[in-house]
Scaffold this motif. Structure first.
Motif, PDB file in Angstrom:
ATOM      1  N   SER A  32       0.836  -1.201   0.000  1.00  0.00           N
ATOM      2  CA  SER A  32       0.000   0.000   0.000  1.00  0.00           C
ATOM      3  C   SER A  32       0.871   1.251   0.000  1.00  0.00           C
ATOM      4  O   SER A  32       0.621   2.209  -0.720  1.00  0.00           O
ATOM      5  CB  SER A  32      -0.909   0.012   1.231  1.00  0.00           C
ATOM      6  OG  SER A  32      -1.481   1.283   1.403  1.00  0.00           O
ATOM      7  N   ALA A  33       1.925   1.235   0.810  1.00  0.00           N
ATOM      8  CA  ALA A  33       2.802   2.408   0.913  1.00  0.00           C
ATOM      9  C   ALA A  33       3.578   2.631  -0.388  1.00  0.00           C
ATOM     10  O   ALA A  33       3.650   3.742  -0.907  1.00  0.00           O
ATOM     11  CB  ALA A  33       3.760   2.233   2.085  1.00  0.00           C
ATOM     12  N   VAL A  34       4.117   1.553  -0.931  1.00  0.00           N
ATOM     13  CA  VAL A  34       4.902   1.684  -2.159  1.00  0.00           C
ATOM     14  C   VAL A  34       3.959   1.838  -3.342  1.00  0.00           C
ATOM     15  O   VAL A  34       2.977   1.124  -3.457  1.00  0.00           O
ATOM     16  CB  VAL A  34       5.787   0.429  -2.372  1.00  0.00           C
ATOM     17  CG1 VAL A  34       6.331   0.381  -3.781  1.00  0.00           C
ATOM     18  CG2 VAL A  34       6.923   0.424  -1.377  1.00  0.00           C
ATOM     19  N   GLY A  35       4.264   2.793  -4.188  1.00  0.00           N
ATOM     20  CA  GLY A  35       3.387   2.984  -5.342  1.00  0.00           C
ATOM     21  C   GLY A  35       3.928   4.099  -6.220  1.00  0.00           C
ATOM     22  O   GLY A  35       5.131   4.388  -6.205  1.00  0.00           O
ATOM     23  N   GLY A  37       3.656   6.993  -5.674  1.00  0.00           N
ATOM     24  CA  GLY A  37       4.239   7.987  -4.779  1.00  0.00           C
ATOM     25  C   GLY A  37       5.756   7.897  -4.788  1.00  0.00           C
ATOM     26  O   GLY A  37       6.451   8.914  -4.765  1.00  0.00           O
ATOM     27  N   ASN A  38       6.294   6.687  -4.843  1.00  0.00           N
ATOM     28  CA  ASN A  38       7.759   6.509  -4.857  1.00  0.00           C
ATOM     29  C   ASN A  38       8.344   6.767  -6.227  1.00  0.00           C
ATOM     30  O   ASN A  38       9.422   7.329  -6.360  1.00  0.00           O
ATOM     31  CB  ASN A  38       8.148   5.075  -4.488  1.00  0.00           C
ATOM     32  CG  ASN A  38       7.531   4.615  -3.199  1.00  0.00           C
ATOM     33  OD1 ASN A  38       6.318   4.502  -3.114  1.00  0.00           O
ATOM     34  ND2 ASN A  38       8.336   4.374  -2.199  1.00  0.00           N
ATOM     35  N   ILE A 113      -8.241  10.700  -4.409  1.00  0.00           N
ATOM     36  CA  ILE A 113      -6.921  10.183  -4.788  1.00  0.00           C
ATOM     37  C   ILE A 113      -7.056   9.196  -5.950  1.00  0.00           C
ATOM     38  O   ILE A 113      -6.319   9.279  -6.939  1.00  0.00           O
ATOM     39  CB  ILE A 113      -6.203   9.513  -3.595  1.00  0.00           C
ATOM     40  CG1 ILE A 113      -5.915  10.555  -2.516  1.00  0.00           C
ATOM     41  CG2 ILE A 113      -4.902   8.848  -4.042  1.00  0.00           C
ATOM     42  CD1 ILE A 113      -5.263  10.003  -1.259  1.00  0.00           C
ATOM     43  N   PHE A 238       0.840  10.950   2.029  1.00  0.00           N
ATOM     44  CA  PHE A 238       0.467  10.240   0.806  1.00  0.00           C
ATOM     45  C   PHE A 238       1.295   8.966   0.648  1.00  0.00           C
ATOM     46  O   PHE A 238       0.780   7.879   0.378  1.00  0.00           O
ATOM     47  CB  PHE A 238       0.701  11.175  -0.382  1.00  0.00           C
ATOM     48  CG  PHE A 238       0.262  10.624  -1.695  1.00  0.00           C
ATOM     49  CD1 PHE A 238      -1.047  10.775  -2.129  1.00  0.00           C
ATOM     50  CD2 PHE A 238       1.157   9.969  -2.528  1.00  0.00           C
ATOM     51  CE1 PHE A 238      -1.460  10.262  -3.343  1.00  0.00           C
ATOM     52  CE2 PHE A 238       0.753   9.458  -3.752  1.00  0.00           C
ATOM     53  CZ  PHE A 238      -0.563   9.617  -4.170  1.00  0.00           C
ATOM     54  N   SER A 241       0.371   6.169   3.010  1.00  0.00           N
ATOM     55  CA  SER A 241      -1.070   5.831   2.948  1.00  0.00           C
ATOM     56  C   SER A 241      -1.777   6.092   4.271  1.00  0.00           C
ATOM     57  O   SER A 241      -2.557   5.270   4.737  1.00  0.00           O
ATOM     58  CB  SER A 241      -1.282   4.357   2.575  1.00  0.00           C
ATOM     59  OG  SER A 241      -0.455   3.954   1.536  1.00  0.00           O
ATOM     60  N   MET A 244      -6.271   8.663   6.250  1.00  0.00           N
ATOM     61  CA  MET A 244      -7.571   8.482   5.594  1.00  0.00           C
ATOM     62  C   MET A 244      -8.168   7.094   5.823  1.00  0.00           C
ATOM     63  O   MET A 244      -9.085   6.698   5.114  1.00  0.00           O
ATOM     64  CB  MET A 244      -7.443   8.736   4.106  1.00  0.00           C
ATOM     65  CG  MET A 244      -6.313   7.981   3.451  1.00  0.00           C
ATOM     66  SD  MET A 244      -6.495   7.958   1.682  1.00  0.00           S
ATOM     67  CE  MET A 244      -7.852   6.812   1.508  1.00  0.00           C
ATOM     68  N   THR A 246      -6.874   4.086   5.460  1.00  0.00           N
ATOM     69  CA  THR A 246      -6.353   2.919   4.753  1.00  0.00           C
ATOM     70  C   THR A 246      -5.616   2.000   5.722  1.00  0.00           C
ATOM     71  O   THR A 246      -5.807   0.786   5.723  1.00  0.00           O
ATOM     72  CB  THR A 246      -5.383   3.354   3.635  1.00  0.00           C
ATOM     73  OG1 THR A 246      -6.094   4.218   2.767  1.00  0.00           O
ATOM     74  CG2 THR A 246      -4.855   2.177   2.866  1.00  0.00           C
ATOM     75  N   ALA A 332      -0.961  -0.120  -4.203  1.00  0.00           N
ATOM     76  CA  ALA A 332      -1.481   1.091  -3.559  1.00  0.00           C
ATOM     77  C   ALA A 332      -2.970   1.271  -3.870  1.00  0.00           C
ATOM     78  O   ALA A 332      -3.763   1.582  -2.978  1.00  0.00           O
ATOM     79  CB  ALA A 332      -0.690   2.304  -4.038  1.00  0.00           C
TER      80      ALA A 332
HETATM   81  N1  PFF Z   1       1.096   5.290  -0.716  1.00  0.00           N
HETATM   82  C1  PFF Z   1       0.728   5.273  -2.108  1.00  0.00           C
HETATM   83  C2  PFF Z   1       1.907   5.728  -2.945  1.00  0.00           C
HETATM   84  O1  PFF Z   1       2.879   6.248  -2.398  1.00  0.00           O
HETATM   85  O2  PFF Z   1       1.847   5.602  -4.155  1.00  0.00           O
HETATM   86  C3  PFF Z   1      -0.498   6.105  -2.407  1.00  0.00           C
HETATM   87  C4  PFF Z   1      -1.620   5.924  -1.449  1.00  0.00           C
HETATM   88  C5  PFF Z   1      -2.152   4.657  -1.240  1.00  0.00           C
HETATM   89  C6  PFF Z   1      -2.119   7.000  -0.751  1.00  0.00           C
HETATM   90  C7  PFF Z   1      -3.170   4.481  -0.309  1.00  0.00           C
HETATM   91  C8  PFF Z   1      -3.141   6.858   0.160  1.00  0.00           C
HETATM   92  C9  PFF Z   1      -3.652   5.592   0.358  1.00  0.00           C
HETATM   93  F1  PFF Z   1      -4.624   5.441   1.213  1.00  0.00           F
END
Ligand code: PFF
Length: 464
Positions: A32-35, A37-38, A113, A238, A241, A244, A246, A332
């Motif tokens: 979820s964290a990696v996406g 966003g990185n 998002i 972001f 995650s 919100m 998640t 994610a």
């Molecule tokens: N963390 C994810 C990223 O860095 O791409 C994006 C994301 C996923 C944001 C889930 C918020 C969330 F609830």
């Protein structure tokens, strides 16, 4: 009698699903964290905000804000074993305190998002196909930038790729928490690391790569403005995650015995590692080819094709790279969509398949406004932003920090120190009192103050 109550409880918890193992819970949470966003946001924001100094502010934000909020969310979810709205409702000390609003804001943030995120993921998937046919593979920046513009201004293509991505997310989520989310992320995260390393080696060995390394690691603090600090904080939310619901939702699937402080810290550091690896894949190449590091959101789609165009068998590597960027985005996105799915599933007793299809269709309809924000809806501007940028700004800079602020206020001031202690030590079986003591102070004073000041400053609501 007692036995049948227990049996019912076990049945209920089995029917709502959970991650099968501690490793699975860790990988799904990291997924979820990696996406994007990185691979997309972190590099372009670092590029636009001056490099190393921005990264330092970002790391401080993740330590003092990101990690405490993530721990808070996971422990609340695991305690209540329910979706984000029901969790806050269940744990609220009095029914008169509307903490469930945090969960409701989270569901709204998930929609905002997903609207723009699924569009960027759509571009990534489009690039998998386009690079297979070689049409975007060129060392000439004009060719790659032209190819990107052609894609984003075409309404049909934009919608097609976005909806394709949403369909894939839907198929994975229908399969459930363990067979869908856990099984998918477990296969894909290791592959992502391998591919990133391959691209890093290529990028770092380009002539002129040294400038990019300097940009990433030697800080120039004169570049740091209040706006950059707000951006770094928004990115921390972001990226991890959080803010919100998640992580509340995922925490509700974590096994009982899992060590929350250690596992969340591992997620945070692994996520940071992926961001740095992505930076190392991109910036040395950006400088080697003489590109502007501050190109903004298009950095990934214009620079990366040139990186690949310059290496032998570049088209094969490029297909794999975008495939893995899509894979990162998938982990994610499934976590984002899981927030409303878990809510509909539990609160309205809707079947998991029905809840998933309904949510994805709703996101496809609403998300179209972001997909068309560079074509049919390009004229729609609010506060000087098109819809794509507006959704990003409102979620990253307002909803997530506000949600995070309320979550730490709840955990620090309303839930009770004894409950925090029990959750973080697994009812006393872990000997981590010092960590818990430090956490209690940070979550009560440091995190809320930092988030509050930075948010108000960023929204121009402070006199300095
Ligand atoms: N963390 C994810 C990223 O860095 O791409 C994006 C994301 C996923 C944001 C889930 C918020 C969330 F609830």
């Amino acid at each position: 009698m007692n036995n049948s109550i227990e049996a019912n409880k076990v049945k209920a918890s089995m029917s709502r699903g959970s991650f099968a193992t501690a490793l699975g819970a860790f990988v799904a949470t990291l997924g979820s964290a990696v996406g994007l966003g990185n691979i997309w946001k972190f590099p372009y924001l670092t590029g636009a905000n001056g490099g190393a100094a921005f990264i330092i502010i970002y790391v401080i934000s993740t330590l003092l804000v990101g990690l405490p909020v993530m721990m808070a969310e996971i422990m609340l979810g695991r305690k209540a074993r329910a979706n984000a709205i029901a969790t806050m409702n269940k744990l609220s000390p009095s029914k008169r305190q509307p903490w469930w609003v945090i969960g409701a804001m989270g569901a709204l943030a998930a929609f905002l998002i997903m609207a723009f995120y699924s569009e960027v993921a759509g571009w990534v998937v489009a690039y998998i196909f386009k690079s297979s046919f070689g049409s975007i593979l060129s060392t000439n920046p004009e060719v790659t930038s032209q190819a990107f513009s052609t894609l984003v201004v075409d309404p049909i293509q934009s919608l097609f790729w976005q909806w394709l991505v949403l369909a894939v997310v839907c198929v994975i989520l229908v399969r459930g928490v363990s067979k869908g989310i856990e099984a998918t992320t477990k296969r894909l995260i290791p592959l992502l690391f391998v591919l990133l390393l391959i691209v890093d080696i290529r990028s770092l060995t380009l002539p002129g790569a040294g400038e990019g390394i300097k940009f990433l690691f030697s800080p120039d603090f004169s570049k740091i403005t209040a706006a950059a600090v707000l951006t770094a904080l928004g990115l921390a939310f972001f990226k991890l995650s959080i803010g919100m619901g998640t992580m509340i939702t995922y925490g509700s699937y974590w096994p009982d015995g899992q060590n929350i402080p250690t596992s969340t810290a591992r997620v945070m550091f692994s996520d940071l590692l992926v961001s740095i690896l992505a930076g190392l894949a991109i910036f040395p190449a950006v400088f080697a080819f003489g590109y502007e590091p501050g190109a903004g959101p298009s950095l990934l789609f214009i620079t990366i094709p040139s990186v690949f165009a310059s290496m032998p068998f570049g088209n094969i590597f490029m297909v794999l790279f975008f495939l893995l960027a899509a894979v990162a985005a998938t982990g994610a996105m499934i976590s984002l969509v899981e927030v409303p799915v878990a809510f509909l599933n539990e609160q309205f007793k809707m079947s998991r398949s029905k809840a998933t299809v309904l949510t994805t269709v709703a996101i496809a309809v609403f998300g179209s406004s972001a997909a068309l924000s560079n074509s049919l809806l390009a004229g729609v501007q609010l506060f000087g932003m098109n819809l794509f940028d507006l959704y990003d700004f409102v979620s990253s800079n307002i909803l997530l920090p506000l949600g995070g602020l309320l979550i730490v206020i709840f955990v620090g001031w309303f839930w009770g120190d004894d409950k925090v202690k029990a959750a973080l030590s697994n009812n006393g079986s872990l000997k981590n009192q010092a960590i818990i003591a430090a956490y209690t102070v940070i979550v009560k004073f440091v995190t809320p103050l930092l988030v509050l000041v930075v948010m108000l400053r960023g929204l121009n609501l402070l006199p300095f």
